[in-house]
Design a protein around this motif. Sequence first.
Motif, PDB file in Angstrom:
ATOM      1  N   GLY A  54       0.831  -1.189   0.000  1.00 22.06           N
ATOM      2  CA  GLY A  54       0.000   0.000   0.000  1.00 22.06           C
ATOM      3  C   GLY A  54       0.867   1.241   0.000  1.00 22.06           C
ATOM      4  N   SER A  55       0.294   2.309  -0.449  1.00 23.00           N
ATOM      5  CA  SER A  55       1.061   3.550  -0.506  1.00 23.00           C
ATOM      6  C   SER A  55       0.906   4.316   0.794  1.00 23.00           C
ATOM      7  N   GLU A  56       1.712   5.346   0.956  1.00 16.24           N
ATOM      8  CA  GLU A  56       1.633   6.168   2.159  1.00 16.24           C
ATOM      9  C   GLU A  56       0.304   6.910   2.185  1.00 16.24           C
ATOM     10  N   PHE A  57      -0.204   7.265   1.015  1.00 14.77           N
ATOM     11  CA  PHE A  57      -1.467   7.996   0.947  1.00 14.77           C
ATOM     12  C   PHE A  57      -2.606   7.164   1.529  1.00 14.77           C
ATOM     13  N   ASP A  58      -2.612   5.857   1.277  1.00 17.32           N
ATOM     14  CA  ASP A  58      -3.643   4.987   1.836  1.00 17.32           C
ATOM     15  C   ASP A  58      -3.578   4.981   3.358  1.00 17.32           C
ATOM     16  N   THR A  59      -2.376   5.002   3.906  1.00 23.46           N
ATOM     17  CA  THR A  59      -2.211   5.014   5.351  1.00 23.46           C
ATOM     18  C   THR A  59      -2.744   6.311   5.944  1.00 23.46           C
ATOM     19  N   VAL A  60      -2.475   7.419   5.262  1.00 21.75           N
ATOM     20  CA  VAL A  60      -2.965   8.714   5.739  1.00 21.75           C
ATOM     21  C   VAL A  60      -4.486   8.743   5.707  1.00 21.75           C
TER      22      VAL A  60
END
Length: 87
Positions: A54-60
């Motif tokens: 997953g990307s960092e954007f998904d985590t945010v």
Amino acid sequence: MITDKNAKPAADTTTAQVQPAADTKPAAPAAAAPVAVPAAPDPVATGAELAATGSEFDTVKAGTAAAAIAALGAGALLLARRLRRQS
């Protein structure tokens, strides 16, 4: 307890040592010359890489959603306590 007066005590076998038979062979033959194991291919050269998690954007996005749900829950709890005191 009934005992037989003619009975003899059993022989003590706990200290007996077991000797291997003379005609036995070793469990495994002596090791031969070491066999060369091929190295794993370079992942960069083959294009293989680890699976994407997953990307960092998904985590945010997930963190923001969790914080919003927690804030809404806290707000609902405070509102319910305030309305209970008024009645």
